[in-house]
Design an enzyme around this catalytic site. Sequence first.
Site, PDB file in Angstrom:
ATOM      1  N   HIS A   1     -11.663 -25.076 -39.283  1.00  0.00           N
ATOM      2  CA  HIS A   1     -11.421 -26.384 -38.671  1.00  0.00           C
ATOM      3  C   HIS A   1     -12.656 -26.994 -38.001  1.00  0.00           C
ATOM      4  CE1 HIS A   1      -7.246 -25.002 -39.159  1.00  0.00           C
ATOM      5  NE2 HIS A   1      -6.827 -26.221 -38.934  1.00  0.00           N
TER       6      HIS A   1
ATOM      7  N   ASP B   1     -13.947 -29.461 -45.686  1.00  0.00           N
ATOM      8  CA  ASP B   1     -13.220 -28.706 -44.674  1.00  0.00           C
ATOM      9  C   ASP B   1     -11.802 -28.409 -45.170  1.00  0.00           C
ATOM     10  OD1 ASP B   1     -13.567 -28.016 -41.571  1.00  0.00           O
ATOM     11  OD2 ASP B   1     -11.484 -28.579 -41.931  1.00  0.00           O
ATOM     12  N   GLY B   2     -11.289 -27.244 -44.831  1.00  0.00           N
ATOM     13  CA  GLY B   2      -9.933 -26.880 -45.236  1.00  0.00           C
ATOM     14  C   GLY B   2      -8.868 -27.798 -44.664  1.00  0.00           C
ATOM     15  N   HIS B   3      -9.161 -28.450 -43.562  1.00  0.00           N
ATOM     16  CA  HIS B   3      -8.204 -29.398 -42.983  1.00  0.00           C
ATOM     17  C   HIS B   3      -8.821 -30.796 -42.999  1.00  0.00           C
ATOM     18  CE1 HIS B   3      -5.075 -31.268 -40.775  1.00  0.00           C
ATOM     19  NE2 HIS B   3      -4.559 -30.163 -40.281  1.00  0.00           N
TER      20      HIS B   3
ATOM     21  N   HIS C   1       0.091 -28.246 -47.539  1.00  0.00           N
ATOM     22  CA  HIS C   1       0.275 -28.476 -46.097  1.00  0.00           C
ATOM     23  C   HIS C   1       0.425 -29.973 -45.835  1.00  0.00           C
ATOM     24  CE1 HIS C   1      -1.051 -28.673 -41.851  1.00  0.00           C
ATOM     25  NE2 HIS C   1      -0.571 -27.445 -41.768  1.00  0.00           N
TER      26      HIS C   1
ATOM     27  N   GLU D   1       3.902 -24.708 -43.814  1.00  0.00           N
ATOM     28  CA  GLU D   1       3.999 -26.062 -43.242  1.00  0.00           C
ATOM     29  C   GLU D   1       3.801 -27.107 -44.337  1.00  0.00           C
ATOM     30  OE1 GLU D   1       2.444 -25.543 -38.803  1.00  0.00           O
ATOM     31  OE2 GLU D   1       0.786 -25.486 -40.196  1.00  0.00           O
TER      32      GLU D   1
ATOM     33  N   GLU E   1       7.159 -31.592 -39.503  1.00  0.00           N
ATOM     34  CA  GLU E   1       6.298 -31.489 -38.321  1.00  0.00           C
ATOM     35  C   GLU E   1       6.028 -32.856 -37.720  1.00  0.00           C
ATOM     36  OE1 GLU E   1       2.685 -29.257 -38.954  1.00  0.00           O
ATOM     37  OE2 GLU E   1       1.772 -30.097 -37.146  1.00  0.00           O
TER      38      GLU E   1
ATOM     39  N   CYS F   1       3.406 -33.909 -36.356  1.00  0.00           N
ATOM     40  CA  CYS F   1       2.088 -34.400 -36.788  1.00  0.00           C
ATOM     41  C   CYS F   1       2.131 -34.938 -38.216  1.00  0.00           C
ATOM     42  CB  CYS F   1       1.045 -33.290 -36.691  1.00  0.00           C
ATOM     43  SG  CYS F   1       0.588 -32.901 -34.994  1.00  0.00           S
TER      44      CYS F   1
ATOM     45  N   CYS G   1      -0.939 -29.105 -31.556  1.00  0.00           N
ATOM     46  CA  CYS G   1      -1.444 -30.359 -32.115  1.00  0.00           C
ATOM     47  C   CYS G   1      -0.514 -31.534 -31.843  1.00  0.00           C
ATOM     48  CB  CYS G   1      -1.657 -30.207 -33.615  1.00  0.00           C
ATOM     49  SG  CYS G   1      -0.307 -29.371 -34.457  1.00  0.00           S
ATOM     50  N   CYS G   2       0.796 -31.264 -31.759  1.00  0.00           N
ATOM     51  CA  CYS G   2       1.747 -32.383 -31.733  1.00  0.00           C
ATOM     52  C   CYS G   2       1.725 -33.179 -30.432  1.00  0.00           C
ATOM     53  CB  CYS G   2       3.148 -31.873 -32.053  1.00  0.00           C
ATOM     54  SG  CYS G   2       3.278 -31.147 -33.710  1.00  0.00           S
TER      55      CYS G   2
END
Lengths: 658, 658
Positions: A166, A215-217, A277, A329, A345, A347, A428-429
């Site tokens: 991240h 980036d993976g996210h 995801h 997720e 989720e 987010c 995160c939420c």
Amino acid sequence: MMTSETVGLDEAHMQDTGAHEPPAHGTPTRGRPVVPSRARLRPLGTRDVRLTGGHWGEFQERNRRAVLPHVEHWVERTGWLGNFDAARAGRLPADRRGREFSDSEVYKLLEAMAWELGREPDPELEDRFHEIVARVAAAQEPDGYLNTKFGRPGQGPRWSDLEMGHELYCVGHLVQAAVARARTGHPDDLLVRVARRAADLVCAEFGPDGRGTVDGHPEIESALVELYRVTGERRYLEQARLFVERRGHHVLDEIEFGREYFQDDVPARDAHVFRGHAVRAVYLAAGQVDLADETGDDALLAAVARQWRHTVAARTYLTGGMGARHQDEAFAEDFALPPDRAYSETCAGIGSVMLAWRLLLAEGDPAYADLIERTLFNVVSTSPSADGRAFFYTNTLHRRELGAVPAADEPSPRASSSLRAPWFEVSCCPTNLARTLASLAAYVATSDDEGVQLHQYAEGTVEGRLPGGRGVRLVVTTRYPADGEVRVRVDSDDERPWTLSLRVPAWARDGATLTAGGTTRPVAPGTVAERRTWRRGDEVVLSLPMAPRFTHPDPRIDAVRGCVAVERGPLVLAVESVDVPGLDAVDRLRVDPAVPPEVVDGRVVVRCARVALPEPGWPYRHDPAPVGAPEFEDVPLVPYHEWANRGPSTMRVWLPAI
Amino acid sequence: MMTSETVGLDEAHMQDTGAHEPPAHGTPTRGRPVVPSRARLRPLGTRDVRLTGGHWGEFQERNRRAVLPHVEHWVERTGWLGNFDAARAGRLPADRRGREFSDSEVYKLLEAMAWELGREPDPELEDRFHEIVARVAAAQEPDGYLNTKFGRPGQGPRWSDLEMGHELYCVGHLVQAAVARARTGHPDDLLVRVARRAADLVCAEFGPDGRGTVDGHPEIESALVELYRVTGERRYLEQARLFVERRGHHVLDEIEFGREYFQDDVPARDAHVFRGHAVRAVYLAAGQVDLADETGDDALLAAVARQWRHTVAARTYLTGGMGARHQDEAFAEDFALPPDRAYSETCAGIGSVMLAWRLLLAEGDPAYADLIERTLFNVVSTSPSADGRAFFYTNTLHRRELGAVPAADEPSPRASSSLRAPWFEVSCCPTNLARTLASLAAYVATSDDEGVQLHQYAEGTVEGRLPGGRGVRLVVTTRYPADGEVRVRVDSDDERPWTLSLRVPAWARDGATLTAGGTTRPVAPGTVAERRTWRRGDEVVLSLPMAPRFTHPDPRIDAVRGCVAVERGPLVLAVESVDVPGLDAVDRLRVDPAVPPEVVDGRVVVRCARVALPEPGWPYRHDPAPVGAPEFEDVPLVPYHEWANRGPSTMRVWLPAI
């Protein structure tokens, strides 16, 4: 429709009307989260649209009064903010607290504070903002690197775990916070300078001749396009383009959940649906739309819109929630939308709003605003508790057991209870909610060369600008969604005609009317436009049908076969066990679909039988279980977003029919 | 019913009849996986029961011919067996391969080989067995410690990760392999000595004055009781008791999935249902029954039986599969049994058979044998491919997409495809299958003081022993489950009467008959007993009704509301897309429940309409989607365990009714 030709706008004109705000063109102050250079519609910001009451005004106040201080308290308490102090003092990695992405929660808090300060100044909040920025800035290294998890002796090297580390995701949220600060009147603030230095390092490291990966996210893609929009620096746009184009070509290492988890399975232009995801998927898509907006890449925009349509048709909950699976997720297969243990989720809902807003600006289709409304009322509104100090991370549509009460004084797992939790190990939420609620007014209205468009209905005022510096002011009076009447009064004069456009929600199929110029006429779902020379005091009334209604699922959604839901206006309703006495009572209800739900003493009720359930035993039988003689009763429903505010309970959105 | 008083057996008598086999009483050779000292029924082993053909005979042969060599190949190829060589040579941790529990796969292979050698000697297989044992033994440390993952410089210290490290779990499987070897005529073999030294170290480390905790993955509990049964050493029994009694008191650290994941949430006697990780739950329960058998602990046995009944009534798939959730491989809440992405791990099915067998021996209730039959035919039989060289790890009841074809030459993720995979990164299931299929005959029949009980029906012979050294021999002739006729011929003479008991499966509700002594009479589900003085050549014929039938789910199982399944005898059937041409055809079928399924040309077919599905769009509608004019067709079904042997396909067990 992405190029200046197709929408009839040229670059100079866009700058004229404020749609593009390079710093050279004056200090931007209007609080707009997304400012595409080319789009069909031009956003109005939190200084243009003021929410003065009602559902969204109350959420906005709850955010300022409760959520923001709560989040600030927890990022301090958990040590996630202290990680920056530890970095400055050379106490890392020994003193580091939290997960690998904890820096981003501080950045999302800063973004929320920035939007909130832009909306309504407050010296004390401003001081707290500067104090946190100073602590963050002090941790930045001379070359611009800023991350408390990597790069020091005893930590993983910089960029050594792009799959799950991240690092670029955190830079993305830092940049988003800086963009919020720049767009609310402070383009040269310390936070903006810190973020630019971090982004410059990313461009140097991951540029055309640098590390050819991503980036993976996803998150930095949209952030870099926005930073380009704020600064005019094309290298940020180019870096975003590189990240978008690289992804999908197996540039990341395989992980247990497969490459679709981080959308590295298929290039954007070849994909047909959102997958993997859910937050990653919608964040990426938002960045792709931003990129397409700035580069005139019609094919990319069309690819995202196509994936959005498929996802909405086959992978989206009635609430607008996205992502069914707990394990990763992730989006499940088409029509695999189990209501029990739905992930949905918070987010992902927020990301879906961010994405649909960008698509709405780009294409103007009211279907995007329909999904925004549904998601805001039924996912985003559901997450925070009534007091703004506890949150749902996941938003299931069926809760079978009461579950444990979350601890008040320690972070909770993500999905453990029928009650909201004050904080999460992966939190995160709450911070995502804070930044979204602080900028909520910016998702209400737009303008174009012809006039002003209202996409969402909330008590408040709207100030739009037409070409040539003409100003338009509207006053919206409504109790929506408690009531279906939306009264729009023109509060400005203009000698020339302009168009007032109103969205008629897709759900308002029967009985919506528009009263304008003394006449009332039926209007169909979509966009209704009134073009005329408006005078101060002119009024238009949109009347939406608010009778509660049954909703039937697509027959491919196996998990809710034989069930109906009840909706009222934009609200999904639910049965909650605190309203239905008796053990397992919620699961024993069977709706009579021949009797429409109705409003009794202000509450929606639905006619149900309470069936006898079989004795325990092998649960698969030669004959269908006998139901028993039905005795009917009226069962009260609550708006789904209000559930679990009265103690632990079980809950259902989808109710089996008798 | 657990004490000698209640079953009318005293210790001396039990030894007489071979139910308890301390090494002092001669070399045990009869190949019985579970040998309780006190129980209602006494097991017959793989030397007592011979499977000579049919479904189970074929599986047993497939296991010997294909599965065993395949597993041996893969534990070598992956380096999991080589880890022992590396340990001996001091090349750990550098050369270690595989997950933390990979040692256990080698032990399960050894257990499978031991049962197989006991069933049918084979010098070449015997050599391979000894070679592997030698490599394992060479890695054992002087104090008895044996694990390739922990305890060396550069590795975690011994017993440092009891939550997830699987150290005691691995010892448990080592002991189980040794027990198999001891029970097949080799009580003093090297493998037995190695396992005893490892178990002795466990007793020293975790005894009354040692570490007061347990392993995150139950397995050693049952293993230690069995080692006590084989050796007569009470410290193994006492150690098992300590492990069982400690668990449930929060002796392990909390993990993300909560303490119920490893059953450390509630003490065994207080729990009301199996919960958490399904394999862990049923392995633990099996160990608890073993412990209760040896200690006469009626309360513990009753607690396990109560949890079993609740779990079977509310948390078990039609196939017998257990564990619905992917995320934590866990039981979900009551009646949360989604057929799509059902986890139903092969190992949980095997563990369920192990548990139900122990409960059957303890209590004699045919309901346990019913579940064993269901699980063997529909979970255990489903996992291996027709060629025995690929496996399902999870056994979903609804496959929505074809998915990717698993790689033939590398380990697969656990749940990725509609096709079986040759090996997995976590490859517990193939080795578990190998040991189960090698000992399968031991789950068929029992004896007691009164006679012999047949619990499962397979072509073969059964040799039972009655008090006083009386021998009974039966020859079973049947094509079951292809046919419902089970012919049991007495192949021994005895002057005194004894009882032949046959299980009438719970599903055989209508039309089961027993022909004995020249008369035919209807028999009801449960146990039917014939007591008489039998002569060689006497015959009894159990005729079970094999017409295919519809099965309806409990109304609490939301995920399959409005659906029916088709069963035939003990087999669950399924529709597979290779039999139904057309995209999405499987999901467009609607069964007419008024037309019973029937057999046409040897295949079961069911009358279905193929409905039109709505056009893509928002999938929640004001009115139910129109179904279109039904056109009926006969759709062929396959036994669920045979699916996915003809290429990638989609599949459904539960079919929506029209």
